[in-house]
Design an enzyme around this catalytic site. Structure first.
Site, short mmCIF file in Angstrom:
data_model
loop_
_atom_site.label_atom_id
_atom_site.label_comp_id
_atom_site.label_asym_id
_atom_site.label_seq_id
_atom_site.Cartn_x
_atom_site.Cartn_y
_atom_site.Cartn_z
N ASN A 7 1.07 -0.99 -0.03
CA ASN A 7 -0.13 0.21 -0.26
C ASN A 7 0.79 1.21 -0.23
O ASN A 7 0.74 1.61 0.85
CB ASN A 7 -1.27 0.42 1.04
N ARG A 87 -2.84 -2.60 -3.63
CA ARG A 87 -4.51 -1.14 -2.73
C ARG A 87 -3.96 0.21 -3.97
O ARG A 87 -3.24 0.19 -4.02
CB ARG A 87 -4.32 -1.09 -1.78
N HIS A 176 -12.99 3.51 1.02
CA HIS A 176 -13.09 2.73 2.45
C HIS A 176 -14.47 1.19 1.59
O HIS A 176 -14.30 0.45 2.34
CB HIS A 176 -13.73 3.54 3.48
N ARG A 237 -11.39 16.35 8.28
CA ARG A 237 -12.81 16.19 6.56
C ARG A 237 -13.86 17.08 6.57
O ARG A 237 -14.35 16.54 8.12
CB ARG A 237 -12.17 15.29 5.36
N GLU A 381 -7.42 -4.95 5.89
CA GLU A 381 -7.84 -4.68 4.26
C GLU A 381 -6.66 -4.87 3.65
O GLU A 381 -7.06 -5.54 2.64
CB GLU A 381 -7.50 -3.12 4.24
#
Length: 395
Positions: A7, A87, A176, A237, A381
Site C-alpha cells: 500500500n 491497494r 473504504h 475533513r 484490509e
C-alpha cells in the site's frame, strides 16, 4: 504460498506478508517505510513477534521496496512469492473488480489520477516499483471504489448538469470499499446471518470515516462521493456542508479555490471545530470539560446517527450495525453516543460489553442486546486484498 500486499502513499509504503493454507490467511510479517524522498526516513519491520525500527534514507519507492524485499528475503518470505497485491484508491467506472497489472493498465490508470490526485499517483508509483523488482510474479490491483460499483444510478448520480457526469465523471464512487467488504462479510458470518439475505450498515470510523448500507452482500449506498471529502465529519475533513460555503468564503476572504479545498480537507472536521484531529485527545479534552471538544464529538456522533437512520430506510429494515476503524474499534464512548438515542429502532447496546476491549479469535465482539445486532470488527484490509488477489488468479 506467500502473498505480499503493498500500500503505497505519497511518502510512505506499508506492507504485509500472508501465508495461505486451506484458505486460512496468516499474517507473518508487516511493516512501514516512512518519509520516502526526505533527508531521513525510517523503516519499521514486525516479524516473529519482534519489532525493529531503523532510520534510513530512501530516495524513492523502488529503493524503499527493495529494502523491504531484502529484509523479507533474509527470512525466506519471498522465495515462493505467488502474487503481489496492491491497494489503489480510485478505479473510476472502468475498474470495478481486482485487476491483474500490465503496463497498459497502469497507463490507463494514469488518466484517472485527476479523480484522486493525492492518492492514485503514489499508488501507481508503488506498483511500477514492485513490478520492476519482482516482475517474475503476477501483480494485482484491488480498488477501494470497486465494492461500491453495485450502487444504483439514483444512488450514484448527482443532480448536476448531465455533461458533468458524461464528460468529467462527476458521480458518487465511494471509498473504504475493501474495509467495508471485509467487515461486512465477517459480521454476516459471525452473526449467523444469511449471506444472500441481510441488511447491514457498516461504519468505518477513523481519521477518515465513511458509512455504507449493504443489502444481500452488495453496497447500495455509501457516504463518500466523488472524493473522500463528502459524508461524515472526519479528523480533518468537513464532510457534508452547504455547497455554497466555499464560494462564499472565497468571496469574503479572497481565498483561492486551492486554498478552500485544502481547508476543507486538512483544516476542518474535528480539527476545525476544536483544533485537534486525534479523537483520543478530543475525548480526553471533552472529559475535562472542554466545550469545543465536546461539540466536535457531538457533531461526529450526530452525523453518523443521521446516516444510520437514512440507510435503514434505504435498506427497508436492519439486521446489524458494524463498527470498525480506529474510532469504531476503540471508542466505547463514541459508539454509545451514536447508538443510545436509537433504542426506538431496536438498537440497544450493553454498556459492559461495549466497554470490553478484547476481541475473539475472529477479531469481533458483539455489544448489543436489542433486536438489531451491533458488532465491532477489527478491519483487515490487507488480508482482503490478499484474498481477492489469490481469487482472481485462481491460485
Amino acid at each position: 504460498m506467500n502473498i505480499l500486499v503493498v500500500n503505497a502513499g505519497s511518502s510512505s509504503l506499508k506492507y504485509e506478508v500472508f501465508t495461505v493454507e486451506d484458505n486460512v490467511y496468516t499474517s507473518v510479517a508487516e511493516g512501514l517505510v516512512e518519509r520516502i524522498g526526505e533527508s531521513v526516513g525510517a523503516i519499521t519491520m514486525k516479524l516473529n513477534g519482534n519489532k525493529d525500527k531503523q532510520e534510513r534514507t530512501f530516495a524513492d519507492h523502488k529503493e524503499a521496496l527493495a529494502a523491504v524485499l531484502d529484509h523479507l528475503g533474509e527470512h525466506g518470505l519471498v522465495d515462493d512469492l505467488a502474487v503481489v497485491g496492491h491497494r489503489m484508491v480510485h478505479g473510476g467506472e472502468e475498474y470495478t473488480k481486482p485487476t491483474q497489472v500490465t503496463e497498459e493498465i497502469l497507463k490507463d490508470l494514469d488518466k484517472l489520477s485527476p479523480l484522486a490526485p493525492l492518492h492514485n499517483p503514489p499508488c501507481i508509483t508503488g506498483v511500477r516499483a514492485a513490478m520492476e523488482l519482482r516482475g517474475d510474479v503476477p501483480h494485482v490491483i484491488v480498488f477501494d471504489t470497486a465494492y461500491h460499483a453495485t450502487l444504483a444510478e439514483d444512488a450514484y448520480r448527482y443532480a448536476v448538469p448531465k455533461e458533468w457526469y458524461t464528460n468529467h465523471g462527476v458521480r458518487r464512487y465511494g471509498f473504504h470499499g475493501t474495509s467495508h467488504k471485509y467487515v461486512a462479510n465477517t459480521a454476516v458470518r459471525e452473526l449467523g446471518l444469511d449471506p444472500n439475505n441481510h441488511k447491514v450498515i457498516t461504519a468505518h470510523l477513523g481519521n477518515g470515516a465513511s458509512i455504507t448500507a449493504i443489502k444481500d452482500g452488495k453496497s447500495i449506498e455509501t457516504s463518500m462521493g466523488l472524493t473522500p471529502l463528502e459524508g461524515l465529519v472526519m479528523g480533518t475533513r468537513s464532510g457534508n456542508i452547504d455547497p455554497a460555503i466555499p464560494f462564499y468564503i472565497m468571496r469574503q476572504t479572497g481565498m483561492s479555490a486551492q486554498e478552500a479545498e485544502d481547508a476543507l480537507n486538512r483544516q476542518s472536521g474535528l480539527k476545525g471545530v476544536c483544533g485537534d484531529n486525534d479523537a483520543r485527545a478530543v475525548e480526553e479534552r471533552a472529559d475535562s470539560g472542554d466545550a469545543d471538544a465536546k461539540l466536535a464529538l457531538d457533531l461526529f456522533a450526530h452525523r453518523v446517527r443521521g446516516y444510520i437512520g437514512e440507510y435503514s430506510a434505504h435498506l427497508g429494515g436492519l439486521d446489524a450495525i458494524v463498527f470498525t476503524g480506529g474510532i469504531g474499534e476503540n471508542s466505547a464512548t463514541m459508539r454509545a453516543a451514536i447508538l443510545e438515542p436509537l433504542a426506538h429502532m431496536g438498537i440497544e447496546i450493553d454498556p459492559a460489553r461495549n466497554d470490553v476491549r478484547e476481541f475473539n479469535e475472529a477479531g469481533t465482539r458483539v455489544i448489543s442486546t436489542g433486536a438489531v445486532k451491533v458488532i465491532v470488527v477489527l478491519t483487515q484490509e490487507q488480508e482482503q486484498i490478499a484474498r481477492e488477489s489469490v481469487e482472481l488468479l485462481g491460485l
